[in-house]
Design a protein around this motif. Sequence first.
Motif, PDB file in Angstrom:
ATOM      1  N   ASP A 262      12.104  -1.059  -7.850  1.00  0.00           N
ATOM      2  CA  ASP A 262      12.787  -1.293  -9.117  1.00  0.00           C
ATOM      3  C   ASP A 262      13.338   0.018  -9.668  1.00  0.00           C
ATOM      4  OD1 ASP A 262      10.626   0.097 -10.030  1.00  0.00           O
ATOM      5  OD2 ASP A 262       9.680  -1.604 -11.036  1.00  0.00           O
ATOM      6  N   ALA A 263      13.956  -0.054 -10.825  1.00  0.00           N
ATOM      7  CA  ALA A 263      14.609   1.112 -11.403  1.00  0.00           C
ATOM      8  C   ALA A 263      13.623   2.212 -11.759  1.00  0.00           C
ATOM      9  CB  ALA A 263      15.410   0.702 -12.638  1.00  0.00           C
ATOM     10  N   GLN A 264      12.334   1.847 -11.991  1.00  0.00           N
ATOM     11  CA  GLN A 264      11.318   2.846 -12.314  1.00  0.00           C
ATOM     12  C   GLN A 264      10.646   3.417 -11.075  1.00  0.00           C
ATOM     13  OE1 GLN A 264      11.603  -0.131 -14.032  1.00  0.00           O
ATOM     14  NE2 GLN A 264      12.700   1.001 -15.659  1.00  0.00           N
ATOM     15  N   GLY A 265      10.950   2.906  -9.885  1.00  0.00           N
ATOM     16  CA  GLY A 265      10.389   3.417  -8.648  1.00  0.00           C
ATOM     17  C   GLY A 265       9.264   2.588  -8.073  1.00  0.00           C
ATOM     18  N   GLY A 266       8.842   1.529  -8.758  1.00  0.00           N
ATOM     19  CA  GLY A 266       7.790   0.683  -8.216  1.00  0.00           C
ATOM     20  C   GLY A 266       8.273  -0.124  -7.022  1.00  0.00           C
ATOM     21  N   VAL A 267       7.370  -0.415  -6.110  1.00  0.00           N
ATOM     22  CA  VAL A 267       7.706  -1.140  -4.889  1.00  0.00           C
ATOM     23  C   VAL A 267       7.639  -2.633  -5.179  1.00  0.00           C
ATOM     24  CG1 VAL A 267       7.126  -1.533  -2.476  1.00  0.00           C
ATOM     25  CG2 VAL A 267       6.836   0.742  -3.474  1.00  0.00           C
ATOM     26  N   LEU A 268       8.764  -3.327  -4.997  1.00  0.00           N
ATOM     27  CA  LEU A 268       8.822  -4.769  -5.179  1.00  0.00           C
ATOM     28  C   LEU A 268       8.605  -5.504  -3.866  1.00  0.00           C
ATOM     29  CD1 LEU A 268      12.007  -4.849  -7.445  1.00  0.00           C
ATOM     30  CD2 LEU A 268       9.654  -5.205  -8.203  1.00  0.00           C
ATOM     31  N   LEU A 269       9.181  -4.978  -2.801  1.00  0.00           N
ATOM     32  CA  LEU A 269       9.154  -5.661  -1.512  1.00  0.00           C
ATOM     33  C   LEU A 269       9.090  -4.601  -0.423  1.00  0.00           C
ATOM     34  CD1 LEU A 269       9.538  -8.605  -0.290  1.00  0.00           C
ATOM     35  CD2 LEU A 269      11.935  -7.979   0.024  1.00  0.00           C
ATOM     36  N   ARG A 270       8.373  -4.865   0.637  1.00  0.00           N
ATOM     37  CA  ARG A 270       8.273  -3.927   1.763  1.00  0.00           C
ATOM     38  C   ARG A 270       8.176  -4.701   3.060  1.00  0.00           C
ATOM     39  NH1 ARG A 270       3.229  -3.245   4.070  1.00  0.00           N
ATOM     40  NH2 ARG A 270       1.466  -4.192   2.966  1.00  0.00           N
ATOM     41  N   SER A 271       8.554  -4.027   4.134  1.00  0.00           N
ATOM     42  CA  SER A 271       8.404  -4.618   5.466  1.00  0.00           C
ATOM     43  C   SER A 271       6.965  -4.439   5.933  1.00  0.00           C
ATOM     44  CB  SER A 271       9.379  -3.960   6.436  1.00  0.00           C
ATOM     45  OG  SER A 271       9.117  -2.574   6.538  1.00  0.00           O
ATOM     46  N   PRO A 272       6.532  -5.178   6.961  1.00  0.00           N
ATOM     47  CA  PRO A 272       5.125  -5.091   7.382  1.00  0.00           C
ATOM     48  C   PRO A 272       4.704  -3.677   7.810  1.00  0.00           C
ATOM     49  CG  PRO A 272       6.136  -7.052   8.299  1.00  0.00           C
ATOM     50  CD  PRO A 272       7.241  -6.267   7.660  1.00  0.00           C
ATOM     51  N   ALA A 273       5.606  -2.909   8.421  1.00  0.00           N
ATOM     52  CA  ALA A 273       5.237  -1.574   8.900  1.00  0.00           C
ATOM     53  C   ALA A 273       5.349  -0.510   7.823  1.00  0.00           C
ATOM     54  CB  ALA A 273       6.103  -1.193  10.103  1.00  0.00           C
ATOM     55  N   ALA A 274       5.981  -0.840   6.687  1.00  0.00           N
ATOM     56  CA  ALA A 274       6.178   0.154   5.634  1.00  0.00           C
ATOM     57  C   ALA A 274       4.902   0.337   4.829  1.00  0.00           C
ATOM     58  CB  ALA A 274       7.320  -0.269   4.718  1.00  0.00           C
ATOM     59  N   PRO A 275       4.657   1.533   4.325  1.00  0.00           N
ATOM     60  CA  PRO A 275       3.462   1.757   3.495  1.00  0.00           C
ATOM     61  C   PRO A 275       3.603   1.077   2.138  1.00  0.00           C
ATOM     62  CG  PRO A 275       4.829   3.724   3.519  1.00  0.00           C
ATOM     63  CD  PRO A 275       5.452   2.771   4.491  1.00  0.00           C
ATOM     64  N   GLY A 276       2.454   0.837   1.510  1.00  0.00           N
ATOM     65  CA  GLY A 276       2.487   0.229   0.179  1.00  0.00           C
ATOM     66  C   GLY A 276       2.912   1.205  -0.885  1.00  0.00           C
ATOM     67  N   ALA A 277       2.643   2.490  -0.698  1.00  0.00           N
ATOM     68  CA  ALA A 277       3.049   3.500  -1.667  1.00  0.00           C
ATOM     69  C   ALA A 277       4.532   3.798  -1.508  1.00  0.00           C
ATOM     70  CB  ALA A 277       2.233   4.769  -1.469  1.00  0.00           C
ATOM     71  N   PRO A 278       5.208   4.148  -2.566  1.00  0.00           N
ATOM     72  CA  PRO A 278       6.648   4.441  -2.470  1.00  0.00           C
ATOM     73  C   PRO A 278       6.914   5.631  -1.547  1.00  0.00           C
ATOM     74  CG  PRO A 278       5.976   4.138  -4.757  1.00  0.00           C
ATOM     75  CD  PRO A 278       4.719   4.223  -3.949  1.00  0.00           C
ATOM     76  N   PHE A 279       8.064   5.629  -0.909  1.00  0.00           N
ATOM     77  CA  PHE A 279       8.493   6.763  -0.095  1.00  0.00           C
ATOM     78  C   PHE A 279       8.636   7.996  -0.983  1.00  0.00           C
ATOM     79  CE2 PHE A 279      10.607   3.401   2.643  1.00  0.00           C
ATOM     80  CZ  PHE A 279       9.634   3.448   3.627  1.00  0.00           C
ATOM     81  N   ALA A 280       8.377   9.156  -0.385  1.00  0.00           N
ATOM     82  CA  ALA A 280       8.530  10.413  -1.127  1.00  0.00           C
ATOM     83  C   ALA A 280       9.991  10.823  -1.137  1.00  0.00           C
ATOM     84  CB  ALA A 280       7.667  11.491  -0.496  1.00  0.00           C
ATOM     85  N   ALA A 281      10.822   9.905  -1.628  1.00  0.00           N
ATOM     86  CA  ALA A 281      12.259  10.157  -1.691  1.00  0.00           C
ATOM     87  C   ALA A 281      12.745   9.769  -3.081  1.00  0.00           C
ATOM     88  CB  ALA A 281      12.988   9.341  -0.627  1.00  0.00           C
ATOM     89  N   PRO A 282      13.632  10.558  -3.653  1.00  0.00           N
ATOM     90  CA  PRO A 282      14.119  10.245  -5.003  1.00  0.00           C
ATOM     91  C   PRO A 282      15.017   9.012  -4.996  1.00  0.00           C
ATOM     92  CG  PRO A 282      15.343  12.087  -4.106  1.00  0.00           C
ATOM     93  CD  PRO A 282      14.257  11.789  -3.119  1.00  0.00           C
ATOM     94  N   LEU A 283      15.140   8.382  -6.156  1.00  0.00           N
ATOM     95  CA  LEU A 283      16.004   7.212  -6.304  1.00  0.00           C
ATOM     96  C   LEU A 283      17.431   7.688  -6.566  1.00  0.00           C
ATOM     97  CD1 LEU A 283      13.695   4.888  -8.452  1.00  0.00           C
ATOM     98  CD2 LEU A 283      14.079   4.861  -5.984  1.00  0.00           C
ATOM     99  N   GLN A 284      18.081   8.091  -5.493  1.00  0.00           N
ATOM    100  CA  GLN A 284      19.485   8.504  -5.567  1.00  0.00           C
ATOM    101  C   GLN A 284      20.166   8.099  -4.268  1.00  0.00           C
ATOM    102  OE1 GLN A 284      19.243  12.729  -6.186  1.00  0.00           O
ATOM    103  NE2 GLN A 284      18.885  13.173  -4.006  1.00  0.00           N
ATOM    104  N   ALA A 285      21.418   7.704  -4.397  1.00  0.00           N
ATOM    105  CA  ALA A 285      22.150   7.180  -3.248  1.00  0.00           C
ATOM    106  C   ALA A 285      22.340   8.272  -2.192  1.00  0.00           C
ATOM    107  CB  ALA A 285      23.503   6.633  -3.688  1.00  0.00           C
ATOM    108  N   GLY A 286      22.189   7.864  -0.943  1.00  0.00           N
ATOM    109  CA  GLY A 286      22.395   8.790   0.161  1.00  0.00           C
ATOM    110  C   GLY A 286      21.128   9.036   0.957  1.00  0.00           C
ATOM    111  N   PHE A 287      21.178  10.108   1.777  1.00  0.00           N
ATOM    112  CA  PHE A 287      20.081  10.433   2.693  1.00  0.00           C
ATOM    113  C   PHE A 287      19.127  11.432   2.051  1.00  0.00           C
ATOM    114  CE2 PHE A 287      23.533   9.141   5.517  1.00  0.00           C
ATOM    115  CZ  PHE A 287      22.887   8.252   6.350  1.00  0.00           C
TER     116      PHE A 287
END
Length: 308
Positions: free
Chosen positions: A112-137
């Motif tokens: 979501d817009a605040q960074g919480g995880v709404l949906l993940r794939s089975p192999a993805a971790p439950g904690a958010p990725f250590a990546a900022p919420l900005q478009a791109g790589f």
Amino acid sequence: MNRTRPPARAQSLAQHLSRTLILAVVAVWLVSTGLVAWFVDRQIQHNFDVELVESTHRQLYPALLDLKLARRADSAGAYVAVDERGEPLEPQVTGEVPGDYREEPLLLQLRDAQGGVLLRSPAAPGAPFAAPLQAGFFDTPEYRVYSLFDAPHRVWLQLADPLEERNEASERTLLGLVAVLLVMLPVLAWLIHWIARRELHSVRRLQQQITARSGSNLQALDLAHMPQELRAVGDGVNQLLGRLGEALNVERSLAANAAHELRTPLAQVRLRLHTALDQAQFHHNSPGATDGCVPETKCALPCSRWRP
């Protein structure tokens, strides 16, 4: 006792040239391999990035569809990762990522817009990725993450590609280049040595001609079909042979002239010597001769006693 060291064995020009060429080729190949490896790695990374962007856009709609089936949007149409009391909700686990056929599956998180995880794939971790919420790589120690924002639902779709797979692809490419060198280097070394020996055959032919020359054979060297460099050397040797021939001719002429000039005075001395001896013999045998002395007025040489 001092012992003189034997002279060092002269190195073959073909071997020296072959060794120098092989070292130069290997050095150039190493630099070229490094540049090719860098370029191939850039291309591999680019291809992975293109695939990651396409996968992100392709999987946005299925991820939103799964999210709609699991949760409801607020009045503004946005999805949040917390409940009405503000407590964080457990991320919804989606099915396999559509079109993901690779050994290392892509990791998907819908946030979501605040960074919480709404949906993940089975192999993805439950904690958010250590990546900022900005478009791109964005690169993390383990993943390369691409982020895509969906404005209508105010959610971020992040797709992570494991760096291990990319590194393995680059390593396989580099190992392939090195393997080709290890296989072809002996063949290349033999080929360079063979070419060097064949091209230096003209040097041996020129050396044989120079060795055959002597004081009685000052014929000019045959420089037909010689390379330009050896032709210049042969021209210098021919000029030297010409000067040596002229010097020998002058020496022979001087010797002949000296012999001719010395022949006449020696003949005169020999004639006078014989005349003096004949006169001395005559006076010795004539009656009235006293002591065998040749009279000074009649003798062509200084007076001396002649004894038979």
